[in-house]
Design a protein around this motif. Structure first.
Motif, PDB file in Angstrom:
ATOM      1  N   ILE A  46     -65.693  -9.675  -3.643  1.00 14.44           N
ATOM      2  CA  ILE A  46     -64.859  -9.217  -4.563  1.00 14.44           C
ATOM      3  C   ILE A  46     -63.343  -9.555  -4.082  1.00 14.44           C
ATOM      4  N   GLN A  47     -62.509 -10.054  -4.991  1.00 13.86           N
ATOM      5  CA  GLN A  47     -61.184 -10.191  -4.722  1.00 13.86           C
ATOM      6  C   GLN A  47     -60.126  -9.038  -5.251  1.00 13.86           C
ATOM      7  N   SER A  48     -59.714  -8.569  -4.087  1.00 13.53           N
ATOM      8  CA  SER A  48     -58.650  -7.403  -4.477  1.00 13.53           C
ATOM      9  C   SER A  48     -57.287  -7.644  -4.159  1.00 13.53           C
ATOM     10  N   ASP A  66     -76.964   3.526 -14.162  1.00 17.89           N
ATOM     11  CA  ASP A  66     -76.219   2.399 -14.792  1.00 17.89           C
ATOM     12  C   ASP A  66     -75.660   1.743 -13.786  1.00 17.89           C
ATOM     13  N   ASN A  67     -76.278   0.238 -13.832  1.00 15.90           N
ATOM     14  CA  ASN A  67     -75.822  -0.403 -12.550  1.00 15.90           C
ATOM     15  C   ASN A  67     -74.870  -1.631 -13.179  1.00 15.90           C
ATOM     16  N   SER A  68     -74.363  -1.334 -14.299  1.00 20.04           N
ATOM     17  CA  SER A  68     -73.638  -2.459 -15.054  1.00 20.04           C
ATOM     18  C   SER A  68     -72.282  -2.472 -14.107  1.00 20.04           C
ATOM     19  N   LEU A  69     -71.738  -3.700 -14.206  1.00 19.12           N
ATOM     20  CA  LEU A  69     -70.462  -3.823 -13.564  1.00 19.12           C
ATOM     21  C   LEU A  69     -69.219  -3.258 -13.716  1.00 19.12           C
ATOM     22  N   ASN A  70     -69.118  -2.754 -14.836  1.00 20.27           N
ATOM     23  CA  ASN A  70     -68.032  -1.769 -15.244  1.00 20.27           C
ATOM     24  C   ASN A  70     -68.345  -0.352 -14.792  1.00 20.27           C
ATOM     25  N   ASN A  71     -69.559   0.101 -14.687  1.00 20.56           N
ATOM     26  CA  ASN A  71     -69.710   1.306 -14.083  1.00 20.56           C
ATOM     27  C   ASN A  71     -69.945   1.320 -12.615  1.00 20.56           C
ATOM     28  N   ILE A  72     -70.288   0.460 -11.865  1.00 21.98           N
ATOM     29  CA  ILE A  72     -70.198   0.468 -10.402  1.00 21.98           C
ATOM     30  C   ILE A  72     -68.688   0.364  -9.831  1.00 21.98           C
ATOM     31  N   LEU A  73     -68.265  -0.324 -10.470  1.00 22.33           N
ATOM     32  CA  LEU A  73     -66.621  -0.912  -9.931  1.00 22.33           C
ATOM     33  C   LEU A  73     -65.650  -0.086 -10.755  1.00 22.33           C
ATOM     34  N   GLU A  74     -65.985   1.048 -11.601  1.00 21.09           N
ATOM     35  CA  GLU A  74     -65.146   2.026 -12.076  1.00 21.09           C
ATOM     36  C   GLU A  74     -64.143   2.723 -11.042  1.00 21.09           C
ATOM     37  N   SER A  75     -64.693   2.840 -10.044  1.00 22.17           N
ATOM     38  CA  SER A  75     -63.784   3.830  -8.982  1.00 22.17           C
ATOM     39  C   SER A  75     -62.391   2.955  -8.304  1.00 22.17           C
ATOM     40  N   ILE A  76     -62.574   1.556  -8.334  1.00 20.94           N
ATOM     41  CA  ILE A  76     -61.620   0.705  -7.613  1.00 20.94           C
ATOM     42  C   ILE A  76     -60.650   0.229  -8.974  1.00 20.94           C
ATOM     43  N   GLY A  77     -60.676   0.564 -10.171  1.00 23.61           N
ATOM     44  CA  GLY A  77     -59.687   0.485 -11.285  1.00 23.61           C
ATOM     45  C   GLY A  77     -59.253  -1.002 -11.165  1.00 23.61           C
ATOM     46  N   ASN A  78     -58.093  -1.270 -11.608  1.00 20.01           N
ATOM     47  CA  ASN A  78     -57.246  -2.296 -11.562  1.00 20.01           C
ATOM     48  C   ASN A  78     -57.009  -3.180 -10.173  1.00 20.01           C
ATOM     49  N   GLY A 124     -58.435  -5.668 -17.245  1.00 16.48           N
ATOM     50  CA  GLY A 124     -57.543  -4.499 -17.473  1.00 16.48           C
ATOM     51  C   GLY A 124     -58.436  -3.545 -18.376  1.00 16.48           C
ATOM     52  N   GLU A 125     -57.746  -2.917 -19.258  1.00 12.35           N
ATOM     53  CA  GLU A 125     -58.371  -2.099 -20.075  1.00 12.35           C
ATOM     54  C   GLU A 125     -59.847  -2.487 -20.892  1.00 12.35           C
TER      55      GLU A 125
END
Length: 194
Positions: free
Chosen positions: A112-114, A64-76, A93-94
């Motif tokens: 990506i802006q953190s 699953d290379n969706s944005l939400n899946n790949i970036l899940e580990s960095i949360g908010n 957010g949620e």
């Protein structure tokens, strides 16, 4: 697992047989070898992000290379992501990430802006570098680093020849291509994730 499971039903798409084995399994011997078994191991790539803009790529194939899946580990810890050719997305957010950028690919680089430092963690099967070309356009290209290990810039960019003239890394400097003499500058090694 304490039991071995053997399934001799071929996969309908690629005619492979699936074996589930444990560390003590023995299939075949010196005089009667078994079928060859290919084991694909997953790897976990971690990328440290800092506050502000971060350039990154990842080098694993995921289901699953969706944005939400790949970036899940960095949360908010991030608010915005941009691709060179596939658009951008904002974090809500949620509700997750929304925008024209919906999937991430290993052969591209992203900005990506953190809002604070975080660790991006992506788990998958290592990219097959030989069968994953990176298409280039005239002008600037945002490219990913596909190998699992750091590599000499001259080896990594050998196929570009004299068509490439300059390369820039966010954290490792730059290099210029001097045709027959190769790439020279502060950027000497291409690193996975950078």
């Amino acid at each position: 697992a304490t039991e071995d499971t053997y399934s001799d039903t071929p996969d309908s798409q690629n005619n492979e047989i699936t074996y589930y084995i444990t560390a003590t399994d023995i299939h075949g011997n010196e005089s009667e070898p078994s079928e060859s078994i290919t084991v694909q191991l997953t790897v976990n790539q971690t990328i440290q992000t800092g506050m502000g803009w971060n350039w990154f790529s990842y080098n694993v194939e995921v289901e699953d290379n969706s944005l939400n899946n790949i970036l899940e580990s960095i949360g908010n810890n991030a608010t915005f992501i941009k691709s060179q050719t596939s658009g951008s997305a904002t974090y809500y957010g949620e509700d997750g990430w929304f925008g024209s950028l919906s999937t991430l690919l290993p052969n591209e680089m992203y900005k990506i802006q953190s809002t604070s430092p975080a660790i991006l963690s992506v788990t998958g099967i290592p990219v097959n570098v030989a069968s994953t070309p990176i298409s280039l356009i005239e002008g600037w290209n945002w490219i990913g680093s596909l190998p699992q290990n750091p590599g000499d810039i001259n080896m990594a960019l050998a196929s570009v020849g004299d068509l490439g003239t300059f390369i820039n890394s966010q954290s490792s400097g730059t290099a210029t291509n001097y045709d027959t003499d190769g790439w020279f500058g502060g950027l000497e090694t291409l690193e996975p994730g950078n």
